[in-house]
Design a protein around this motif. Sequence first.
Motif, mmCIF file in Angstrom:
data_model
loop_
_atom_site.group_PDB
_atom_site.id
_atom_site.type_symbol
_atom_site.label_atom_id
_atom_site.label_comp_id
_atom_site.label_asym_id
_atom_site.label_seq_id
_atom_site.Cartn_x
_atom_site.Cartn_y
_atom_site.Cartn_z
ATOM 1 N N GLU A 67 0.843 -1.182 0.000
ATOM 2 C CA GLU A 67 0.000 0.000 0.000
ATOM 3 C C GLU A 67 0.886 1.242 0.000
ATOM 4 O O GLU A 67 1.651 1.463 0.946
ATOM 5 N N GLY A 68 0.818 2.035 -1.069
ATOM 6 C CA GLY A 68 1.635 3.227 -1.186
ATOM 7 C C GLY A 68 0.800 4.487 -1.281
ATOM 8 O O GLY A 68 -0.431 4.429 -1.406
ATOM 9 N N THR A 69 1.453 5.609 -1.236
ATOM 10 C CA THR A 69 0.754 6.895 -1.298
ATOM 11 C C THR A 69 0.173 7.176 -2.671
ATOM 12 O O THR A 69 -0.698 8.025 -2.820
ATOM 13 N N LYS A 70 0.635 6.453 -3.709
ATOM 14 C CA LYS A 70 0.157 6.674 -5.069
ATOM 15 C C LYS A 70 -0.561 5.468 -5.659
ATOM 16 O O LYS A 70 -0.998 5.524 -6.810
ATOM 17 N N GLY A 71 -0.648 4.375 -4.912
ATOM 18 C CA GLY A 71 -1.292 3.206 -5.465
ATOM 19 C C GLY A 71 -0.947 1.942 -4.699
ATOM 20 O O GLY A 71 -0.349 1.989 -3.617
ATOM 21 N N LYS A 72 -1.307 0.803 -5.275
ATOM 22 C CA LYS A 72 -1.102 -0.491 -4.637
ATOM 23 C C LYS A 72 -0.575 -1.503 -5.653
ATOM 24 O O LYS A 72 -0.909 -1.439 -6.842
ATOM 25 N N ILE A 73 0.243 -2.420 -5.143
ATOM 26 C CA ILE A 73 0.764 -3.538 -5.941
ATOM 27 C C ILE A 73 0.391 -4.826 -5.231
ATOM 28 O O ILE A 73 0.548 -4.937 -4.010
ATOM 29 N N MET A 74 -0.071 -5.809 -5.983
ATOM 30 C CA MET A 74 -0.353 -7.132 -5.442
ATOM 31 C C MET A 74 0.436 -8.173 -6.228
ATOM 32 O O MET A 74 0.605 -8.039 -7.446
ATOM 33 N N THR A 75 0.922 -9.203 -5.532
ATOM 34 C CA THR A 75 1.599 -10.315 -6.194
ATOM 35 C C THR A 75 1.014 -11.626 -5.704
ATOM 36 O O THR A 75 0.317 -11.685 -4.687
ATOM 37 N N ASP A 76 1.333 -12.689 -6.418
ATOM 38 C CA ASP A 76 1.052 -14.033 -5.928
ATOM 39 C C ASP A 76 2.165 -14.444 -4.976
ATOM 40 O O ASP A 76 3.074 -13.672 -4.687
ATOM 41 N N CYS A 77 2.077 -15.666 -4.508
ATOM 42 C CA CYS A 77 3.156 -16.209 -3.679
ATOM 43 C C CYS A 77 4.462 -16.197 -4.479
ATOM 44 O O CYS A 77 4.459 -16.231 -5.709
ATOM 45 N N TYR A 78 5.592 -16.122 -3.793
ATOM 46 C CA TYR A 78 6.925 -16.064 -4.396
ATOM 47 C C TYR A 78 7.159 -14.738 -5.133
ATOM 48 O O TYR A 78 8.124 -14.613 -5.883
ATOM 49 N N GLY A 79 6.283 -13.746 -4.948
ATOM 50 C CA GLY A 79 6.424 -12.491 -5.675
ATOM 51 C C GLY A 79 6.037 -12.593 -7.132
ATOM 52 O O GLY A 79 6.288 -11.669 -7.918
ATOM 53 N N ALA A 80 5.414 -13.692 -7.520
ATOM 54 C CA ALA A 80 5.070 -13.915 -8.931
ATOM 55 C C ALA A 80 3.909 -13.023 -9.366
ATOM 56 O O ALA A 80 3.054 -12.629 -8.573
ATOM 57 N N ASN A 81 3.884 -12.717 -10.656
ATOM 58 C CA ASN A 81 2.770 -12.022 -11.284
ATOM 59 C C ASN A 81 2.424 -10.696 -10.598
ATOM 60 O O ASN A 81 1.262 -10.459 -10.228
ATOM 61 N N PRO A 82 3.366 -9.793 -10.422
ATOM 62 C CA PRO A 82 3.029 -8.497 -9.818
ATOM 63 C C PRO A 82 2.105 -7.701 -10.729
ATOM 64 O O PRO A 82 2.245 -7.726 -11.960
ATOM 65 N N ARG A 83 1.126 -7.014 -10.125
ATOM 66 C CA ARG A 83 0.221 -6.175 -10.904
ATOM 67 C C ARG A 83 -0.240 -4.993 -10.061
ATOM 68 O O ARG A 83 -0.359 -5.091 -8.837
ATOM 69 N N LEU A 84 -0.471 -3.902 -10.765
ATOM 70 C CA LEU A 84 -1.026 -2.726 -10.127
ATOM 71 C C LEU A 84 -2.522 -2.927 -9.904
ATOM 72 O O LEU A 84 -3.183 -3.681 -10.620
ATOM 73 N N LEU A 85 -3.057 -2.247 -8.895
ATOM 74 C CA LEU A 85 -4.499 -2.259 -8.667
ATOM 75 C C LEU A 85 -5.053 -0.866 -8.973
ATOM 76 O O LEU A 85 -4.443 0.135 -8.582
ATOM 77 N N PRO A 86 -6.184 -0.777 -9.646
ATOM 78 C CA PRO A 86 -6.941 -1.910 -10.205
ATOM 79 C C PRO A 86 -6.170 -2.588 -11.332
ATOM 80 O O PRO A 86 -5.369 -1.942 -12.014
ATOM 81 N N THR A 87 -6.416 -3.852 -11.539
ATOM 82 C CA THR A 87 -5.649 -4.611 -12.529
ATOM 83 C C THR A 87 -5.875 -4.095 -13.950
ATOM 84 O O THR A 87 -5.043 -4.311 -14.835
ATOM 85 N N SER A 88 -6.985 -3.394 -14.177
ATOM 86 C CA SER A 88 -7.243 -2.834 -15.501
ATOM 87 C C SER A 88 -6.199 -1.793 -15.899
ATOM 88 O O SER A 88 -5.963 -1.555 -17.090
ATOM 89 N N SER A 89 -5.539 -1.193 -14.906
ATOM 90 C CA SER A 89 -4.528 -0.178 -15.204
ATOM 91 C C SER A 89 -3.275 -0.773 -15.825
ATOM 92 O O SER A 89 -2.454 -0.051 -16.411
ATOM 93 N N MET A 90 -3.118 -2.112 -15.740
ATOM 94 C CA MET A 90 -1.922 -2.747 -16.290
ATOM 95 C C MET A 90 -1.855 -2.635 -17.813
ATOM 96 O O MET A 90 -0.774 -2.674 -18.389
ATOM 97 N N GLN A 91 -3.003 -2.462 -18.463
ATOM 98 C CA GLN A 91 -2.976 -2.367 -19.933
ATOM 99 C C GLN A 91 -2.344 -1.059 -20.409
ATOM 100 O O GLN A 91 -1.918 -0.950 -21.555
#
Length: 487
Positions: free
Chosen positions: A353-377
């Motif tokens: 959780e950051g001041t400008k957004g959030k990042i979520m990953t799977d276990c092992y740090g795999a598949n990092p993505r910004l939230l909302p995930t739609s922003s990844m495009q």
Amino acid sequence: MKKNSKKDKLNGKTTSRRNFIKDSTLATAGVMIVPRYVLGGKGYVAPSDKLNIAGIGVGGRGKDDLAGVYNKGAENIVALCDVDETRAAATFKAYKKAKRYKDFRVMLEQQKDIDAVVIATPDNTHAVAAMAAMQLGKHVYVEKPLAHDIYEARVMTEAARKYNVVTQMGNQGSSWEGTFQVMEWMEAGIIGDVDRVHCWTNRPIWPQGIATPKEKVKVPNTLDWDLWLGPAKWRDYNPAYLPFKWRGWWDFGTGALGDMACHIIDPAFRALKLGYPTAVEASVGLVYVSDFVEGDFPDSCPPSSKIHFDYPARDGMPPVKLIWYDGGIMPERPEELGADEQMGDWNGGLLFEGTKGKIMTDCYGANPRLLPTSSMQYFKQPEKSLKRVPEGHHQNWVKACKGEVKAVSNFDIAGPLTEMILIGNLAIRSYLHKELKPGKKPGDWAPWQYPGRKKLLWDSNNMKVTNFDQANQFVKRDYRDGWSLGV
């Protein structure tokens, strides 16, 4: 020229190619293998360029670790050590030429051709086996968590430097692309300043919060129970402890934290330069055996826990709180995550959780993505600034032993990470710590008080809790006679 037949004059004596490699190393305890290009040019693989590797604990995870370093015959597996013949049978069959042992101390004393050792025993024996190998100048690959208690992790970190050996912890996600991406995103300030991190896992997937078995069971004739116990205090054999179920017993394992935190927390530990916390507090799931009566299971890890780690400002980063959840407990779903989107993966996950957004990953740090995930495009990846590990985690260690690369999860990194995680276990065990209330006697209704249910202040330099001395019994354990770290 026949292979292995070359003789060289070195300091007035005749020596084989293998002895030349050993003798030409600086007089340090770590036996560094001369890189391939020095011996015979790029792409040349001399017989002496192979590592002679031994395995300690070669059933279960140890079997996979050996396959990873063996690399279909690119290295030599010369010795196998396991106390359970049944558990290790498939590995023994796979490496028929390797000498077999039950006691790793005997193996290290008798077999002088070992260059490096892979250790995948229960957590209980990680430190004593690794220390014995490092003190003889052997490179070591040790499964996670590095150690069973905080003191062991610190001693192992210092020993790796002292003996100048190549080390690696078996948290393979540290070699994966996702971990490097998280680090680069943080460095680029993609989500601003991070002040909170959530880490969770579905573990335990073995029994915890259970009573210690009392019945006596005959030890299988294929198992050396005394050696399996290692430095742990003596107790009678019971199938409730093994295989795999040892993770849920404090004498042998380190619970859900020990199994998964070295994987899940690692990206945050690296990206946020966490080091040691200044405070920690825990709460755990309890088991009630009758009305108003909590189960008293001092030998067994609890069925679930939640732990808060506090970190001060460091390297230009603000203070941050890291929160750990296990046993099915999870953080609140972030508002930016769609109602039907999965949070992490089956094993667990990580949320920054950051001041400008959030990042979520799977276990092992795999598949990092910004939230909302739609922003990844629309997201443009920052330029890659960190060197990757295309060879994979096991081969990264092998190449590091040969002086070709640096081990990505060496003990300078893995040691402090393991310490931090085991401080979490100290908080769990302190939370469960019971004392008889003044004026009460055993058998009275509600006779216990829980002095450990508080925030624990941590002094990392001295490895101690400063505001609750009874918690410090969990910093370092006592070993059975005949077992030692050798320090």
